[in-house]
Design an enzyme around this catalytic site. Structure first.
Site, PDB file in Angstrom:
ATOM      1  N   CYS A   2      54.662 -14.070  53.068  1.00  0.00           N
ATOM      2  CA  CYS A   2      53.537 -13.368  52.437  1.00  0.00           C
ATOM      3  C   CYS A   2      53.969 -11.816  52.384  1.00  0.00           C
ATOM      4  CB  CYS A   2      52.380 -13.719  53.096  1.00  0.00           C
ATOM      5  SG  CYS A   2      51.830 -15.314  53.175  1.00  0.00           S
ATOM      6  N   LYS A 592      71.617 -21.122  45.241  1.00  0.00           N
ATOM      7  CA  LYS A 592      70.551 -21.422  46.275  1.00  0.00           C
ATOM      8  C   LYS A 592      70.030 -22.689  46.140  1.00  0.00           C
ATOM      9  CE  LYS A 592      68.737 -20.211  50.186  1.00  0.00           C
ATOM     10  NZ  LYS A 592      69.514 -20.058  51.475  1.00  0.00           N
TER      11      LYS A 592
HETATM   12  O1  M6R Z   1      67.588 -26.742  49.603  1.00  0.00           O
HETATM   13  P1  M6R Z   1      68.270 -27.532  50.292  1.00  0.00           P
HETATM   14  O2  M6R Z   1      68.361 -27.699  51.709  1.00  0.00           O
HETATM   15  O3  M6R Z   1      67.935 -29.075  49.651  1.00  0.00           O
HETATM   16  O4  M6R Z   1      69.884 -27.412  49.646  1.00  0.00           O
HETATM   17  C1  M6R Z   1      70.909 -28.354  50.270  1.00  0.00           C
HETATM   18  C2  M6R Z   1      72.370 -27.686  50.171  1.00  0.00           C
HETATM   19  O5  M6R Z   1      72.516 -27.379  48.714  1.00  0.00           O
HETATM   20  C3  M6R Z   1      72.371 -26.537  51.180  1.00  0.00           C
HETATM   21  O6  M6R Z   1      71.875 -26.846  52.470  1.00  0.00           O
HETATM   22  C4  M6R Z   1      73.677 -25.776  50.996  1.00  0.00           C
HETATM   23  O7  M6R Z   1      74.430 -26.866  51.665  1.00  0.00           O
HETATM   24  C5  M6R Z   1      73.575 -24.253  51.678  1.00  0.00           C
HETATM   25  N1  M6R Z   1      73.707 -23.480  50.804  1.00  0.00           N
HETATM   26  C6  M6R Z   1      74.582 -24.258  52.784  1.00  0.00           C
HETATM   27  O8  M6R Z   1      74.519 -23.037  53.491  1.00  0.00           O
END
Ligand code: M6R
Length: 597
Positions: A2, A592
């Site tokens: 926030c 992301k």
């Molecule tokens: O949003 P999420 O945690 O479901 O995303 C899963 C993966 O795409 C994510 O953890 C990815 O491996 C990271 N960017 C690694 O740093």
């Protein structure tokens, strides 16, 4: 995370455009709802708010028309109460003559709401920001002046938060800080207060940084600070700030990744408070203990947290759980699951398509659906029976860091609760994280020359440090663009050993209890010319066998030590990425949030 912003000016004016701009500047922190309140001299409060993005909500509700001599804007990142109009901030008190908004978490929100309702106050939302307003109202109604009322409210409000509040009938705003950021700025004929510097910088560079336990009174002539403990005035001269907006958004760090790495102690502490107060923990524990099979499901970094969680559940609570990558869950387990099974789905974004598909597959077979998610209000939180927030605020850099540690910490907490252990002993973790970051930062930077000529390396762990080694390898791959394989240390001799040549860097993550096994692994590779880099707590056996040792502070607990050991790996990948001239925040080809199959 926030954000709050408040402004007071000598004359009534069109504050709407100014508040919208402040909202845009705060938006990098992440949010799901936005609201504005302006207070007029004639006693009118104009309050407009809703779930949605700043520009969309501002256009729809006509923020730009809002006038007054005082204004409050809030961007909400949901933790207590779903994103909605009623839960958006600011909030009014019972009579509608006081308005306020907060940033952070009031962890006894549920109990406080019940008290306020029993005392006859009008409580309109389930959001904890409203509790800040009623906590002050409670004492103002007993005849106290606002400073005294805030001093008393502070005793009632548990958690880490800041708030800003204004009442009709007096040309002042009040703000208070406990745990969450708060910065004041001086204008000609006014003053501003905000969760962070970037939202203030275009308005003024005369800044006063507010400390925890301080109450700020803003008037058109400037600000006054009172200590919450004794009510005494605190003198502090303004400083002239030279930072750029972008530098200020990064909190003085060169990249969001480094900032987020250093935020881990704070968000870990906040998570522990939230879990202690969460009404969802007990029902989830009950489901886990009664289930036939428990699956821990995620992708990428979140899957590595599932692997660590599975080790915690076995070792601490004697509960076998099955960690599995989301698409493989569909292919392998979904046909066999049923209503007696439980899935705990883990995600930073709550929108990863692979994970949503797995939830759908589990749902079709009647499996219990629970989740650990950072973005409250995301699809995953909406389609889960119950969801625990990761409480990390916005994670901007593509490599997940603080969300990983809070995922692992959530599992550690749940394993403790399942085992009937006292979770109070986990309260040492934030402080240990601070000590670890301090201790290892320079040590890992010094390793850069050892990796310099290599585009291929390994990261090995065993037991609890196996998932940590996988996570370290993923970070190294993601932002150094090198091939780094994570592996169980004992597996290395079953094939990969042939890769070893002179100076070949291999990182060993040594758990407290696994040093003898790790030492064997080290010797298997060093006798063939590899450069062994051990990460672990101080141990003469590591010093005697590895060429390089990154020493972490003593944690006294192997479950906690494993969680901490990801910190040097995050920092190592960050520094190698920088040394290679890459941008660790936005690595090539990656996104992301992966909303595609
Ligand atoms: O949003 P999420 O945690 O479901 O995303 C899963 C993966 O795409 C994510 O953890 C990815 O491996 C990271 N960017 C690694 O740093």
């Amino acid at each position: 995370m926030c954000g709050i912003f408040g402004i007071i000016t000598r004359d009534e004016q069109q504050l709407g455009p100014l508040l919208i701009d402040a909202g845009r500047r705060l938006s990098y922190r992440g949010y799901d709802s936005v609201g504005c309140a302006t207070i007029h001299r004639d006693g009118k409060i104009d309050l407009r708010k809703d779930a949605g993005k700043v520009d969309e909500v501002a256009n729809r509700l006509g923020f730009s028309e809002m006038t007054g001599s005082r204004g409050i804007l809030q961007l909400r990142w949901a933790t207590f109460g779903a994103p909605s109009q009623v839960n958006s901030q600011p909030h009014l008190d019972s009579d509608g003559d006081m308005v306020g908004a907060h940033n952070g978490n009031v962890v006894n929100n549920v109990e406080l709401r019940q008290q306020f309702i029993a005392e006859g106050m009008i409580v309109r939302s389930t959001n904890d920001g409203e509790s800040c307003v009623h906590a002050v109202e409670r004492y103002v109604d007993r005849g106290m002046d606002p400073i005294e009322a805030i001093r008393h409210a502070y005793q009632d409000l548990a958690g880490d938060y800041s708030f800003v509040i204004g009442r009709v009938g007096e040309e002042k705003l009040y703000a208070f800080k406990k745990g969450s950021g708060l910065v004041a700025g001086l204008l000609d004929g006014g003053a501003v207060i905000s969760s962070d510097l970037p939202s203030i910088l275009p308005l003024t560079r005369r800044i006063v940084r507010i400390e925890d336990g301080e109450i700020v009174t803003l008037t058109p002539d400037g600000i006054t600070i009172h200590g919450v403990a004794d009510g005494q005035i605190i003198q502090r001269e303004p400083e002239l700030v030279q930072e750029t907006m972008e530098a200020a958004q990064k909190g003085g760090y060169p990249h969001f990744m480094l900032k987020e790495i250093h935020e881990q102690p704070v968000v870990a502490g906040e998570l522990l408070h939230l879990l202690d107060a969460s009404p969802d923990v007990n029902p989830i524990i009950e489901k886990i203990s009664q289930a036939r099979n428990v699956y821990l499901i995620g992708c990428g970094t979140s899957y590595h947290a599932c692997l660590a969680g599975s080790v915690y559940f076995s070792r601490i609570a004697r509960r076998v759980t099955i960690p599995v990558l989301a698409p493989q869950f569909i292919a392998q387990y979904a046909p066999a699951v049923g209503p007696r099974d439980v899935g705990i789905f883990v995600s930073q974004s709550g929108e990863t398509k692979d994970v949503l598909n797995a939830i759908e597959a589990g749902k079709q077979r009647g499996m219990g659906i629970f989740s650990l998610v950072n973005v409250v209000g995301s699809t995953m939180t909406r389609i889960s029976e119950r969801s625990l927030p990761l409480a990390c605020g916005y994670e901007i850099s593509v490599p997940a860091t603080k969300t990983f540690t809070n995922q692992v910490l959530s599992f550690l907490y749940l394993a403790y609760r399942l085992a009937g252990l006292d979770t109070a002993s986990l309260a040492v973790i934030p402080d240990l994280m601070v000590k670890t970051l301090e201790a290892v930062s320079h040590q890992v930077q010094a390793l850069e020359p050892d990796f310099h000529r290599w585009n291929d390396f390994y990261c090995l762990g065993y037991g609890l440090t196996f998932p940590i080694a996988l996570e370290g390898a993923l970070k190294l791959k993601e932002i150094t663009y090198s091939h780094c394989e994570g592996m169980l240390s004992t597996e290395f001799k079953h094939g990969p050993l042939s890769a070893v040549q002179d100076g070949y860097p291999i990182v060993f993550v040594a758990g407290r209890e696994d040093v003898p096994l790790i030492v064997s692994g080290i010797n298997e590779v060093t006798c063939r010319g590899a450069l062994a880099i051990a990460i672990g707590e101080a141990d003469p056996r590591l010093d005697a066998n590895a060429q390089k040792v990154v020493v972490m502070p003593d944690s006294g607990d192997s479950n906690i030590a494993a969680l901490l050991s990801v910190l040097p790996l995050q920092l190592l990948s960050y520094h190698l990425s920088i040394a290679r001239g890459f941008d660790p925040d936005f690595p090539r080809n990656l996104s992301k949030t992966l909303t595609v199959d």
